[in-house]
Motif scaffolding. Structure first.
Motif, PDB file in Angstrom:
ATOM      1  N   LEU A  12     -58.848  15.426 -52.548  1.00 17.94           N
ATOM      2  CA  LEU A  12     -59.891  16.263 -52.833  1.00 17.94           C
ATOM      3  C   LEU A  12     -61.033  15.953 -51.650  1.00 17.94           C
ATOM      4  CD1 LEU A  12     -61.322  18.612 -54.763  1.00 17.94           C
ATOM      5  CD2 LEU A  12     -62.156  16.566 -56.101  1.00 17.94           C
ATOM      6  N   LEU A  15     -59.698  17.655 -48.317  1.00 17.61           N
ATOM      7  CA  LEU A  15     -59.514  18.969 -48.297  1.00 17.61           C
ATOM      8  C   LEU A  15     -61.078  19.598 -48.195  1.00 17.61           C
ATOM      9  CD1 LEU A  15     -58.148  21.800 -48.543  1.00 17.61           C
ATOM     10  CD2 LEU A  15     -58.321  21.434 -50.908  1.00 17.61           C
ATOM     11  N   SER A  16     -62.094  18.777 -48.891  1.00 17.92           N
ATOM     12  CA  SER A  16     -63.456  19.158 -49.007  1.00 17.92           C
ATOM     13  C   SER A  16     -64.134  18.973 -47.544  1.00 17.92           C
ATOM     14  CB  SER A  16     -64.423  18.372 -49.832  1.00 17.92           C
ATOM     15  OG  SER A  16     -63.769  18.606 -51.136  1.00 17.92           O
ATOM     16  N   THR A  17     -63.509  17.896 -46.835  1.00 16.28           N
ATOM     17  CA  THR A  17     -64.118  17.792 -45.332  1.00 16.28           C
ATOM     18  C   THR A  17     -63.501  19.067 -44.590  1.00 16.28           C
ATOM     19  OG1 THR A  17     -64.199  15.457 -45.750  1.00 16.28           O
ATOM     20  CG2 THR A  17     -64.426  16.060 -43.430  1.00 16.28           C
ATOM     21  N   LEU A  19     -62.732  22.065 -45.229  1.00 28.56           N
ATOM     22  CA  LEU A  19     -63.489  23.135 -45.569  1.00 28.56           C
ATOM     23  C   LEU A  19     -65.006  23.429 -45.238  1.00 28.56           C
ATOM     24  CD1 LEU A  19     -62.345  23.939 -49.073  1.00 28.56           C
ATOM     25  CD2 LEU A  19     -61.617  24.964 -47.015  1.00 28.56           C
ATOM     26  N   GLY A  43     -57.635  28.141 -49.577  1.00 30.68           N
ATOM     27  CA  GLY A  43     -58.359  26.544 -49.331  1.00 30.68           C
ATOM     28  C   GLY A  43     -59.166  26.366 -50.513  1.00 30.68           C
ATOM     29  N   ALA A  44     -59.986  27.632 -50.775  1.00 29.55           N
ATOM     30  CA  ALA A  44     -61.072  27.421 -51.956  1.00 29.55           C
ATOM     31  C   ALA A  44     -60.409  27.520 -53.235  1.00 29.55           C
ATOM     32  CB  ALA A  44     -61.953  28.564 -51.724  1.00 29.55           C
ATOM     33  N   TRP A  47     -58.884  23.992 -53.842  1.00 30.10           N
ATOM     34  CA  TRP A  47     -59.862  23.099 -53.935  1.00 30.10           C
ATOM     35  C   TRP A  47     -60.359  23.181 -55.434  1.00 30.10           C
ATOM     36  CZ3 TRP A  47     -64.897  23.417 -55.836  1.00 30.10           C
ATOM     37  CH2 TRP A  47     -65.797  21.971 -55.541  1.00 30.10           C
ATOM     38  N   ALA A  48     -60.577  24.343 -55.899  1.00 30.68           N
ATOM     39  CA  ALA A  48     -60.983  24.517 -57.346  1.00 30.68           C
ATOM     40  C   ALA A  48     -59.835  23.881 -58.300  1.00 30.68           C
ATOM     41  CB  ALA A  48     -61.132  25.932 -57.478  1.00 30.68           C
ATOM     42  N   LEU A  50     -57.663  21.534 -57.500  1.00 34.21           N
ATOM     43  CA  LEU A  50     -57.860  19.958 -57.565  1.00 34.21           C
ATOM     44  C   LEU A  50     -58.826  19.566 -58.223  1.00 34.21           C
ATOM     45  CD1 LEU A  50     -56.902  19.301 -53.734  1.00 34.21           C
ATOM     46  CD2 LEU A  50     -55.810  18.445 -55.722  1.00 34.21           C
ATOM     47  N   VAL A  51     -59.977  20.022 -58.303  1.00 31.11           N
ATOM     48  CA  VAL A  51     -61.066  19.601 -59.034  1.00 31.11           C
ATOM     49  C   VAL A  51     -60.678  19.583 -60.492  1.00 31.11           C
ATOM     50  CG1 VAL A  51     -63.437  20.053 -59.791  1.00 31.11           C
ATOM     51  CG2 VAL A  51     -63.098  20.277 -57.157  1.00 31.11           C
ATOM     52  N   THR A  54     -57.877  17.076 -61.323  1.00 31.79           N
ATOM     53  CA  THR A  54     -58.686  15.656 -61.068  1.00 31.79           C
ATOM     54  C   THR A  54     -59.322  15.371 -62.356  1.00 31.79           C
ATOM     55  OG1 THR A  54     -58.539  15.729 -58.801  1.00 31.79           O
ATOM     56  CG2 THR A  54     -59.785  14.010 -59.877  1.00 31.79           C
TER      57      THR A  54
END
Length: 62
Positions: A12, A15-17, A19, A43-44, A47-48, A50-51, A54
């Motif tokens: 996460l 990927l955040s970095t 993005l 990608g977004a 990311w969502a 994965l949040v 997690t």
């Protein structure tokens, strides 16, 4: 289970970095938005997801 949570958080963060750097660059370059729109949305979405994953995995740790 803690190792899985740590790996998910690491993915996460990476990927955040990517993005945070990639999206402004894509928007700043002329004509790149039309070419990279699907990649940004994918990608977004990842990311969502994965949040959420997690958070669910983290609820089983303690």
């Amino acid at each position: 289970m803690i190792i899985i949570t740590q790996l998910l958080v690491l993915i996460l963060v990476i990927l955040s970095t990517l993005l945070v750097v990639g999206i402004p660059v894509t928007l700043a370059l002329p004509g790149q938005w039309e070419q990279s729109k699907n990649l940004v949305y994918t990608g977004a979405g990842i990311w969502a997801g994965l949040v959420i994953i997690t958070g669910v995995v983290n609820s089983f740790v303690i």
